[in-house]
Enzyme design. Structure first.
Site, PDB file in Angstrom:
ATOM      1  N   ARG A   5      -3.452  20.895 -12.404  1.00  0.00           N
ATOM      2  CA  ARG A   5      -4.171  21.692 -11.394  1.00  0.00           C
ATOM      3  C   ARG A   5      -4.691  23.007 -11.966  1.00  0.00           C
ATOM      4  O   ARG A   5      -5.728  23.505 -11.527  1.00  0.00           O
ATOM      5  CB  ARG A   5      -3.256  21.995 -10.204  1.00  0.00           C
ATOM      6  CG  ARG A   5      -3.067  20.772  -9.353  1.00  0.00           C
ATOM      7  CD  ARG A   5      -2.358  21.078  -8.079  1.00  0.00           C
ATOM      8  NE  ARG A   5      -2.338  19.877  -7.265  1.00  0.00           N
ATOM      9  CZ  ARG A   5      -1.653  19.727  -6.152  1.00  0.00           C
ATOM     10  NH1 ARG A   5      -0.932  20.712  -5.696  1.00  0.00           N
ATOM     11  NH2 ARG A   5      -1.693  18.614  -5.481  1.00  0.00           N
ATOM     12  N   LYS A  28      -1.229   1.233   4.728  1.00  0.00           N
ATOM     13  CA  LYS A  28      -1.016   1.972   5.977  1.00  0.00           C
ATOM     14  C   LYS A  28      -2.213   1.906   6.897  1.00  0.00           C
ATOM     15  O   LYS A  28      -3.101   2.756   6.852  1.00  0.00           O
ATOM     16  CB  LYS A  28      -0.681   3.433   5.662  1.00  0.00           C
ATOM     17  CG  LYS A  28       0.690   3.582   5.054  1.00  0.00           C
ATOM     18  CD  LYS A  28       0.960   5.017   4.701  1.00  0.00           C
ATOM     19  CE  LYS A  28       1.625   5.147   3.364  1.00  0.00           C
ATOM     20  NZ  LYS A  28       0.744   5.416   2.234  1.00  0.00           N
ATOM     21  N   GLY A  85      -4.807   7.658  -4.393  1.00  0.00           N
ATOM     22  CA  GLY A  85      -4.119   7.612  -5.686  1.00  0.00           C
ATOM     23  C   GLY A  85      -4.219   6.264  -6.387  1.00  0.00           C
ATOM     24  O   GLY A  85      -4.505   6.202  -7.588  1.00  0.00           O
ATOM     25  N   GLY A 136      -4.617  14.450   1.616  1.00  0.00           N
ATOM     26  CA  GLY A 136      -4.795  14.527   3.070  1.00  0.00           C
ATOM     27  C   GLY A 136      -6.149  15.110   3.461  1.00  0.00           C
ATOM     28  O   GLY A 136      -6.769  14.661   4.429  1.00  0.00           O
TER      29      GLY A 136
HETATM   30  P1  AMP Z   1      -1.715   3.126   0.859  1.00  0.00           P
HETATM   31  O1  AMP Z   1      -0.749   4.202   0.518  1.00  0.00           O
HETATM   32  O2  AMP Z   1      -1.841   2.859   2.313  1.00  0.00           O
HETATM   33  O3  AMP Z   1      -3.072   3.320   0.188  1.00  0.00           O
HETATM   34  O4  AMP Z   1      -1.109   1.786   0.253  1.00  0.00           O
HETATM   35  C1  AMP Z   1      -0.979   1.534  -1.122  1.00  0.00           C
HETATM   36  C2  AMP Z   1      -0.005   0.438  -1.303  1.00  0.00           C
HETATM   37  O5  AMP Z   1      -0.428  -0.678  -0.534  1.00  0.00           O
HETATM   38  C3  AMP Z   1       0.162  -0.090  -2.712  1.00  0.00           C
HETATM   39  O6  AMP Z   1       1.428   0.271  -3.187  1.00  0.00           O
HETATM   40  C4  AMP Z   1       0.011  -1.589  -2.578  1.00  0.00           C
HETATM   41  O7  AMP Z   1       0.985  -2.313  -3.283  1.00  0.00           O
HETATM   42  C5  AMP Z   1       0.196  -1.792  -1.096  1.00  0.00           C
HETATM   43  N1  AMP Z   1      -0.432  -3.031  -0.631  1.00  0.00           N
HETATM   44  C6  AMP Z   1      -1.682  -3.455  -0.821  1.00  0.00           C
HETATM   45  N2  AMP Z   1      -1.852  -4.670  -0.323  1.00  0.00           N
HETATM   46  C7  AMP Z   1      -0.670  -5.044   0.214  1.00  0.00           C
HETATM   47  C8  AMP Z   1      -0.216  -6.206   0.870  1.00  0.00           C
HETATM   48  N3  AMP Z   1      -1.015  -7.245   1.045  1.00  0.00           N
HETATM   49  N4  AMP Z   1       1.064  -6.240   1.296  1.00  0.00           N
HETATM   50  C9  AMP Z   1       1.881  -5.186   1.093  1.00  0.00           C
HETATM   51  N5  AMP Z   1       1.516  -4.059   0.473  1.00  0.00           N
HETATM   52  C10 AMP Z   1       0.245  -3.986   0.032  1.00  0.00           C
END
Ligand code: AMP
Length: 394
Positions: A36, A198, A351, A374
């Protein structure tokens, strides 16, 4: 578009630069990751080269309005001195008051006055107007380059901005002006690709783009909630039951808005959520009871890449599957390559998506890598960020 440091004259002026030096420290108070600080150097060097008298302000951790020795910015100031050995850097333990005002007045062009952690004052997070007024006495111009905190209405972010001529630094300028530009005049076809697990976090982004995008592609864990809303069987896949009604509404709204909302038409599933799971490809959007959806199937990969290839603007946020497991990384990698190949402007955020692009060494092919966490998500949701709103337009 917001005013940037290149739009203002800073020669001999005291410039209050709000930065995000919220860096990790080890138990001995040593900075363990200086990314940073390094990223901020172009803005600092530009302002100093134009003859500014620079006052640096940041927060570090969550001291909750109390002085906490382990959250002092002294180690960060030392790090900055290592990076700018020819620059005179003074440190002030106070952020407001006569003593620091005098220090700011005595500052010469090309010198830096580094302020102690602004969150040692409880007035900061309360956005206390008297405190903001006192801060403004340190400077003639206010510059905000702390994009990661732009969604907060604090004294050093919005309070002071309203009291002084202002602009954004390079980091915040790139993030905000690229996004504002794309939101205002996206070259069409404009395609938004969303993934990750999420659904609750990204569903509002889908809503924001219903009236702006030509196509919204939803993959990854979040896609199963939408497929469930359409009545498909998703086996043991990740589903956010609470969000099914909202997903249904969004699907209806997408039809009305004439935006193509594309969901997986086949899947790569596993019998267990583990690195040893073998990929089983389904023939359509339905899955057998005992399987878990973990990646896009081949037909979906084709459909998504074809749509991305034709796009003139692409925003991508979130992996298309459990890309951490080799067997289920194809969807995310293929989408990363397709986004990098797209002809128009491309923004990649989140990320995991950024990590995939970096792993494939495609960084240079992306117009903008959005790293604001965020604050970036809030911008994508169409929220007005207080820290951005407080800065004047060009
Ligand atoms: P997010 O923080 O919402 O961007 O989610 C990222 C995470 O979503 C990663 O660690 C992925 O492994 C997980 N992810 C992506 N696709 C799937 C899936 N089909 N089932 C469970 N986790 C998932």
């Amino acid at each position: 578009m917001k005013k940037t440091i290149e739009d203002i004259d800073v020669k001999d002026k005291r410039v209050f630069l709000r930065v995000d030096f919220n860096v990790p420290l080890d138990e001995n108070g040593v900075v363990t990751d200086e990314t940073r600080i390094i990223k901020e150097l172009p803005t600092i060097k530009y302002l100093l080269s134009k003859g500014a008298r620079l006052i640096l302000c940041s927060h570090l951790g969550r001291p909750d309005g109390e002085i906490k020795d382990n959250l002092s910015l002294i180690p960060v100031a030392k790090k900055l001195l290592n990076l700018l050995p020819l620059t005179k850097i003074k440190f002030s333990f106070q952020c407001v008051g006569e003593k620091v005002e005098k220090m700011s007045q005595e500052l010469k062009p090309g010198e830096i006055l580094f302020l102690e952690n602004i969150r040692f004052y409880k007035e900061e997070e309360k956005n206390d107007p008297i405190f903001a007024k006192k801060l403004s006495k340190l400077a003639d111009i206010y510059v905000n380059d702390a994009f990661g905190t732009a969604h907060r209405s604090h004294a050093s972010i919005t309070g002071i901005a309203r009291l002084l001529p202002n602009a954004v630094g390079y980091l915040m300028g790139k993030e905000v002006n690229t996004m504002l530009d794309i939101m205002k005049n996206p070259k069409k076809p404009f395609v938004v690709v969303l993934g990750g697990s999420k659904v609750s976090e990204k569903i509002y982004i889908v809503m924001n783009f219903l009236k702006k995008a030509d196509a919204i592609l939803i993959g990854g864990g979040m896609s199963y909630t939408f497929l469930k809303a359409q009545g498909y069987n998703l086996g043991n896949s990740l589903i956010d039951e609470e969000k099914i009604p909202l997903a249904k509404e969004i699907l209806e709204e997408a039809k009305k808005c004439n935006v193509k909302l594309l969901l997986p038409i086949d899947h790569k599933c596993g019998a267990s959520f583990s690195t040893t799971a073998k990929a089983i490809v389904t023939s359509g959007p339905d899955m057998p009871e005992n399987l878990i959806g973990m990646d896009l199937g081949p037909k979906t990969i084709k459909l998504f890449t074809k749509t991305i290839r034709r796009a003139k603007t692409v925003i991508w946020n979130g992996p298309m599957g459990v890309f951490e497991f080799d067997e289920f990384s194809e969807g995310t990698e293929t989408i990363a390559r397709a986004v990098a190949k797209a002809r128009g402007k491309t923004i990649v955020g989140g990320g995991d998506s950024i990590a995939s692009i970096r792993l494939l060494k495609l960084d240079k092919k992306i117009t903008h890598m959005s790293t604001g966490g965020g604050a970036s998500l809030a911008l994508l949701e169409g929220q007005l960020l207080p820290g951005v709103e407080a800065i004047n337009n060009k």
